[in-house]
Design a protein around this motif. Structure first.
Motif, short mmCIF file in Angstrom:
data_model
loop_
_atom_site.label_atom_id
_atom_site.label_comp_id
_atom_site.label_asym_id
_atom_site.label_seq_id
_atom_site.Cartn_x
_atom_site.Cartn_y
_atom_site.Cartn_z
N PRO A 48 -10.22 -17.13 16.89
CA PRO A 48 -9.87 -15.68 16.37
C PRO A 48 -10.14 -14.68 17.67
O PRO A 48 -10.91 -15.08 18.71
N ARG A 49 -9.28 -13.62 17.84
CA ARG A 49 -9.35 -12.73 19.19
C ARG A 49 -9.55 -11.44 18.45
O ARG A 49 -8.95 -10.63 18.31
N TYR A 50 -11.18 -11.25 18.44
CA TYR A 50 -11.70 -10.03 18.22
C TYR A 50 -11.68 -8.99 19.10
O TYR A 50 -11.85 -9.25 20.54
N GLU A 51 -11.69 -7.91 18.57
CA GLU A 51 -11.61 -6.69 19.50
C GLU A 51 -12.97 -6.47 20.36
O GLU A 51 -13.18 -6.15 21.35
N ASN A 91 -7.67 -9.63 10.04
CA ASN A 91 -6.27 -9.93 10.87
C ASN A 91 -6.38 -11.11 11.78
O ASN A 91 -5.60 -11.85 12.45
N ALA A 92 -7.57 -10.92 12.68
CA ALA A 92 -7.94 -11.54 13.72
C ALA A 92 -7.95 -13.25 13.45
O ALA A 92 -7.39 -13.94 14.04
N ASP A 117 -15.88 -8.05 15.44
CA ASP A 117 -15.35 -7.21 14.37
C ASP A 117 -15.87 -7.03 13.07
O ASP A 117 -15.32 -6.76 12.03
N LYS A 154 -9.46 -5.51 10.22
CA LYS A 154 -9.28 -5.90 11.73
C LYS A 154 -9.86 -7.55 11.85
O LYS A 154 -9.11 -8.20 12.64
N ARG A 155 -10.92 -7.82 11.25
CA ARG A 155 -11.43 -8.95 11.17
C ARG A 155 -10.59 -10.03 10.58
O ARG A 155 -10.20 -11.05 11.20
N ASP A 207 -4.26 -14.33 12.44
CA ASP A 207 -3.67 -14.74 13.49
C ASP A 207 -3.95 -15.90 14.10
O ASP A 207 -3.24 -16.96 14.51
#
Length: 166
Positions: A99-102, A21-22, A108, A18-19, A25
């Motif tokens: 980065p757009r972390y959750e 990928n953020a 993340d 997840k991290r 992106d």
């Protein structure tokens, strides 16, 4: 491997992905913006060079170092402000390349400092619950199949006609 270890390893891998990928992106958005807006690319390049420039200034000696560092800080803030203004004038958010972390707390990673983040704990709990439910459903299905076999055998022993074909 214990159930906890399995869950932990699975969740940890999910967080790493997840991290990653953020970040990937964010890098893609940065490349796109740099390709469209060379002025932003130039500002970002100058901002990235700050660390090296700071080291170079330090190597020049102590005399006047504070003033040189202060001048670099002022320049850095000017560049950040200019970058933000340009992006806003283009209709973009100032943090468009971040980065757009959750999870804003742990970014993340699953950890805030050395403490496990509440989002990671929640993911572990959810995974453990799902595994427990899967196990319970499998056991219920197995019991239902055993009961059906028992009833068929009982019907045969008692000479009763079987419903559902046997």
């Amino acid at each position: 491997m214990s159930l906890y270890s399995e869950n932990f390893d699975k969740i940890k891998t999910e967080y790493e992905n997840k991290r990653a990928n953020a970040i990937k992106d964010a890098e893609a958005r940065t490349m796109e913006i740099h390709a469209k807006y060379p002025e932003i690319k130039a500002i970002d390049s100058e901002l990235r060079a700050t660390g090296i420039n700071l080291l170079n200034e330090a190597m020049k000696g102590k005399e006047g170092l504070e003033e040189r560092i202060k001048a670099m800080e002022v320049r850095n803030l000017e560049l950040q402000t200019k970058r933000s203004q340009i992006l806003k004038s283009l209709g973009l958010q100032a943090d468009v390349t971040d980065p757009r972390y959750e999870c804003k707390e742990c970014l993340d990673t699953g950890y805030v400092g050395i403490k496990m983040c509440k989002c990671f704990k929640a993911a572990l709990a959810k995974s453990a619950f799902e595994k427990a439910m899967d196990k319970q459903n499998k056991e219920a299905k197995k019991l239902a199949e055993q009961e059906a076999r028992r009833q068929r055998a009982s019907a045969i022993v008692n000479g009763q006609a079987l419903v559902g074909g046997m």
